[in-house]
Design an enzyme around this catalytic site. Sequence first.
Site, PDB file in Angstrom:
ATOM      1  N   ARG A  27       1.455  -4.715   6.587  1.00  0.00           N
ATOM      2  CA  ARG A  27       1.439  -4.597   5.149  1.00  0.00           C
ATOM      3  C   ARG A  27       0.919  -5.551   4.462  1.00  0.00           C
ATOM      4  O   ARG A  27       1.002  -6.679   5.057  1.00  0.00           O
ATOM      5  CB  ARG A  27       2.797  -3.766   4.648  1.00  0.00           C
ATOM      6  CG  ARG A  27       4.112  -4.753   4.751  1.00  0.00           C
ATOM      7  CD  ARG A  27       5.080  -4.657   3.608  1.00  0.00           C
ATOM      8  NE  ARG A  27       4.375  -5.418   2.453  1.00  0.00           N
ATOM      9  CZ  ARG A  27       4.461  -6.773   2.237  1.00  0.00           C
ATOM     10  NH1 ARG A  27       4.499  -7.688   3.276  1.00  0.00           N
ATOM     11  NH2 ARG A  27       3.661  -7.050   1.202  1.00  0.00           N
ATOM     12  N   GLY A  28       0.918  -5.365   3.249  1.00  0.00           N
ATOM     13  CA  GLY A  28      -0.095  -6.468   2.216  1.00  0.00           C
ATOM     14  C   GLY A  28      -1.373  -6.405   2.320  1.00  0.00           C
ATOM     15  O   GLY A  28      -1.920  -6.162   3.527  1.00  0.00           O
ATOM     16  N   ALA A  29      -2.141  -6.263   1.236  1.00  0.00           N
ATOM     17  CA  ALA A  29      -3.503  -5.689   1.450  1.00  0.00           C
ATOM     18  C   ALA A  29      -4.386  -6.687   2.342  1.00  0.00           C
ATOM     19  O   ALA A  29      -5.313  -6.109   3.054  1.00  0.00           O
ATOM     20  CB  ALA A  29      -4.073  -5.964  -0.241  1.00  0.00           C
ATOM     21  N   ALA A  30      -4.246  -8.065   2.141  1.00  0.00           N
ATOM     22  CA  ALA A  30      -5.001  -8.909   3.057  1.00  0.00           C
ATOM     23  C   ALA A  30      -4.666  -8.532   4.598  1.00  0.00           C
ATOM     24  O   ALA A  30      -5.852  -8.625   5.440  1.00  0.00           O
ATOM     25  CB  ALA A  30      -5.106 -10.427   2.786  1.00  0.00           C
ATOM     26  N   ARG A  70      -3.436   4.447   3.863  1.00  0.00           N
ATOM     27  CA  ARG A  70      -3.004   4.028   2.809  1.00  0.00           C
ATOM     28  C   ARG A  70      -4.313   4.122   1.726  1.00  0.00           C
ATOM     29  O   ARG A  70      -4.991   3.548   1.772  1.00  0.00           O
ATOM     30  CB  ARG A  70      -2.354   2.860   2.798  1.00  0.00           C
ATOM     31  CG  ARG A  70      -1.093   2.841   3.540  1.00  0.00           C
ATOM     32  CD  ARG A  70      -0.133   1.576   3.295  1.00  0.00           C
ATOM     33  NE  ARG A  70       0.696   1.543   2.322  1.00  0.00           N
ATOM     34  CZ  ARG A  70       1.269   0.323   1.696  1.00  0.00           C
ATOM     35  NH1 ARG A  70       1.081  -0.616   2.437  1.00  0.00           N
ATOM     36  NH2 ARG A  70       1.934   0.639   0.555  1.00  0.00           N
ATOM     37  N   CYS A 135       6.966  -8.686  -5.390  1.00  0.00           N
ATOM     38  CA  CYS A 135       6.601  -8.360  -4.001  1.00  0.00           C
ATOM     39  C   CYS A 135       6.406  -9.261  -2.973  1.00  0.00           C
ATOM     40  O   CYS A 135       6.899 -10.440  -3.344  1.00  0.00           O
ATOM     41  CB  CYS A 135       5.526  -7.087  -4.220  1.00  0.00           C
ATOM     42  SG  CYS A 135       5.362  -6.261  -2.486  1.00  0.00           S
ATOM     43  N   ASP A 204      -3.414  -5.031  -5.114  1.00  0.00           N
ATOM     44  CA  ASP A 204      -3.895  -4.136  -3.807  1.00  0.00           C
ATOM     45  C   ASP A 204      -5.396  -3.736  -4.277  1.00  0.00           C
ATOM     46  O   ASP A 204      -5.976  -3.319  -3.428  1.00  0.00           O
ATOM     47  CB  ASP A 204      -2.944  -3.028  -3.638  1.00  0.00           C
ATOM     48  CG  ASP A 204      -1.859  -3.546  -3.203  1.00  0.00           C
ATOM     49  OD1 ASP A 204      -0.705  -3.978  -4.075  1.00  0.00           O
ATOM     50  OD2 ASP A 204      -1.368  -3.494  -1.962  1.00  0.00           O
ATOM     51  N   ASN A 214      -1.061  -3.247  -8.590  1.00  0.00           N
ATOM     52  CA  ASN A 214      -0.215  -4.000  -7.472  1.00  0.00           C
ATOM     53  C   ASN A 214       1.035  -3.200  -7.640  1.00  0.00           C
ATOM     54  O   ASN A 214       1.195  -2.254  -8.139  1.00  0.00           O
ATOM     55  CB  ASN A 214      -0.139  -5.191  -8.158  1.00  0.00           C
ATOM     56  CG  ASN A 214       0.687  -6.343  -7.153  1.00  0.00           C
ATOM     57  OD1 ASN A 214       0.140  -6.288  -6.112  1.00  0.00           O
ATOM     58  ND2 ASN A 214       1.715  -7.110  -7.802  1.00  0.00           N
ATOM     59  N   LYS A 215       2.050  -3.779  -6.798  1.00  0.00           N
ATOM     60  CA  LYS A 215       3.353  -3.213  -6.376  1.00  0.00           C
ATOM     61  C   LYS A 215       3.988  -2.662  -7.700  1.00  0.00           C
ATOM     62  O   LYS A 215       3.991  -3.380  -8.701  1.00  0.00           O
ATOM     63  CB  LYS A 215       3.963  -4.153  -5.708  1.00  0.00           C
ATOM     64  CG  LYS A 215       5.533  -3.591  -5.114  1.00  0.00           C
ATOM     65  CD  LYS A 215       5.405  -2.596  -4.356  1.00  0.00           C
ATOM     66  CE  LYS A 215       4.634  -2.859  -3.041  1.00  0.00           C
ATOM     67  NZ  LYS A 215       4.314  -1.546  -2.225  1.00  0.00           N
ATOM     68  N   LYS A 240     -10.431  -7.354  -2.775  1.00  0.00           N
ATOM     69  CA  LYS A 240      -9.612  -6.746  -3.339  1.00  0.00           C
ATOM     70  C   LYS A 240     -10.254  -5.811  -4.701  1.00  0.00           C
ATOM     71  O   LYS A 240      -9.806  -5.281  -5.327  1.00  0.00           O
ATOM     72  CB  LYS A 240      -8.349  -7.154  -4.230  1.00  0.00           C
ATOM     73  CG  LYS A 240      -7.489  -8.146  -3.250  1.00  0.00           C
ATOM     74  CD  LYS A 240      -6.687  -7.629  -2.368  1.00  0.00           C
ATOM     75  CE  LYS A 240      -6.061  -8.663  -1.302  1.00  0.00           C
ATOM     76  NZ  LYS A 240      -4.927  -9.672  -1.780  1.00  0.00           N
TER      77      LYS A 240
HETATM   78  P1  RI2 Z   1      -1.783  -9.731  -0.151  1.00  0.00           P
HETATM   79  C1  RI2 Z   1       1.254  -5.525  -1.318  1.00  0.00           C
HETATM   80  O1  RI2 Z   1       1.421  -4.052  -1.251  1.00  0.00           O
HETATM   81  C2  RI2 Z   1       1.845  -6.032  -2.617  1.00  0.00           C
HETATM   82  O2  RI2 Z   1       1.624  -5.135  -3.622  1.00  0.00           O
HETATM   83  C3  RI2 Z   1       1.025  -7.256  -2.834  1.00  0.00           C
HETATM   84  O3  RI2 Z   1       0.883  -7.783  -4.182  1.00  0.00           O
HETATM   85  C4  RI2 Z   1      -0.310  -6.848  -2.371  1.00  0.00           C
HETATM   86  O4  RI2 Z   1      -0.015  -6.160  -1.038  1.00  0.00           O
HETATM   87  C5  RI2 Z   1      -1.099  -8.087  -1.947  1.00  0.00           C
HETATM   88  O5  RI2 Z   1      -0.942  -8.723  -0.822  1.00  0.00           O
HETATM   89  P2  RI2 Z   1       2.311  -3.242   0.028  1.00  0.00           P
HETATM   90  O6  RI2 Z   1       1.428  -3.348   1.239  1.00  0.00           O
HETATM   91  O7  RI2 Z   1      -3.238  -9.274   0.320  1.00  0.00           O
HETATM   92  O8  RI2 Z   1       3.560  -4.353   0.131  1.00  0.00           O
HETATM   93  O9  RI2 Z   1      -2.000 -10.781  -1.224  1.00  0.00           O
HETATM   94  O10 RI2 Z   1       2.686  -2.022  -0.458  1.00  0.00           O
HETATM   95  O11 RI2 Z   1      -0.847 -10.520   0.930  1.00  0.00           O
END
Ligand code: RI2
Length: 326
Positions: A27-30, A70, A135, A204, A214-215, A240
């Site tokens: 998880r996390g967009a990147a 997702r 988050c 995101d 975002n979250k 993003k």
């Molecule tokens: P990075 C996460 O989503 C959060 O919303 C966070 O702010 C965003 O991804 C960006 O994350 P989730 O995957 O790319 O937890 O900065 O639903 O790591």
Amino acid sequence: MSDPAADIEVADSVHRVAEDIDSMEIRGAATIAAAAAEALGVQAAESDAESPAAFRAELRAAARVLADTRPTAVSLPNALRYVFRDVDGQTVGELRESVHGSVAEFCDRLDTAQNDLGRIGANRLRDGDTIMTHCHSTDVLACVEAAVEQGKSLSAYVKETRPRNQGHITAEALAEMGVDVTLVVDSAARRYLNDVDHVLVGADSIAADGSVVNKIGTSGLAVNARDRGTPIVCAAQTIKLHPGTLTGHTVDIEMREEAEIVDAETAAEIGEPRVLNPAFDVTPPRYVDAIVTERGQFPPESIVTLMRDLFGESTTEPWAEQESHE
Ligand code: RI2
């Protein structure tokens, strides 16, 4: 009529990555973007396609499996688009090599972008500052890490971020960097905003009008921060930026399972209420002071210029092409 796409083989490991993204193990967009790109590399490595057309069809099918996981984090389709853009070759071997090259280049660019963004975001932070986070965002952590490396001492209020508590990951990561961490429940955020110098959140997706997706809980935090006069900064690599919003599309907000909020037994005890579990919300640009990217810091309203530079009007989805028996 039979569906030609149904016969196309997608590697088991691609399905496993897709399941892990879906369940938020990844998880996390990147992080999702890197995992999706690497999964295309695995598909290429494991393919036993005998013709270039069959190889390409498998790659498209793998991308569809990944893209369907997702819907909100645009980094996922942007990563797939990036890899597809550079795939070229006359033979299966050449195509395979070119996928590997494209995936490696994409992952390198992600790392470089995050480091560059971190250095830019760190310039906003002063020695002794207190931040508030929501988050878990690796782009946000890159800013803090760069500031700490510059010798700045920082404190943080970390929101736990119900329902999945990704704030715990942030708390651990910040503590490891030597930041003085205070964990608070989401609803305590406003109480502590007077002690905070910067609210730092990730994204995101970012829309062409500068809205930050975002979250869930980000928009309420931003409104409260504006009320208290606390600057709110979004750290987000250009991956993003949501190119579809240039042509009027909106960003889908992912709705997740009820069970993340309330288990079946508790739901029965409290009269089976309807449960809604949106994973994200939209913060309008007027509540955001700056978007920090690897290309510099932008007021949200001007992000559209950067989007046009980077994407033009292109929102193609090469993996969505209709399959036919070739
Ligand atoms: P990075 C996460 O989503 C959060 O919303 C966070 O702010 C965003 O991804 C960006 O994350 P989730 O995957 O790319 O937890 O900065 O639903 O790591």
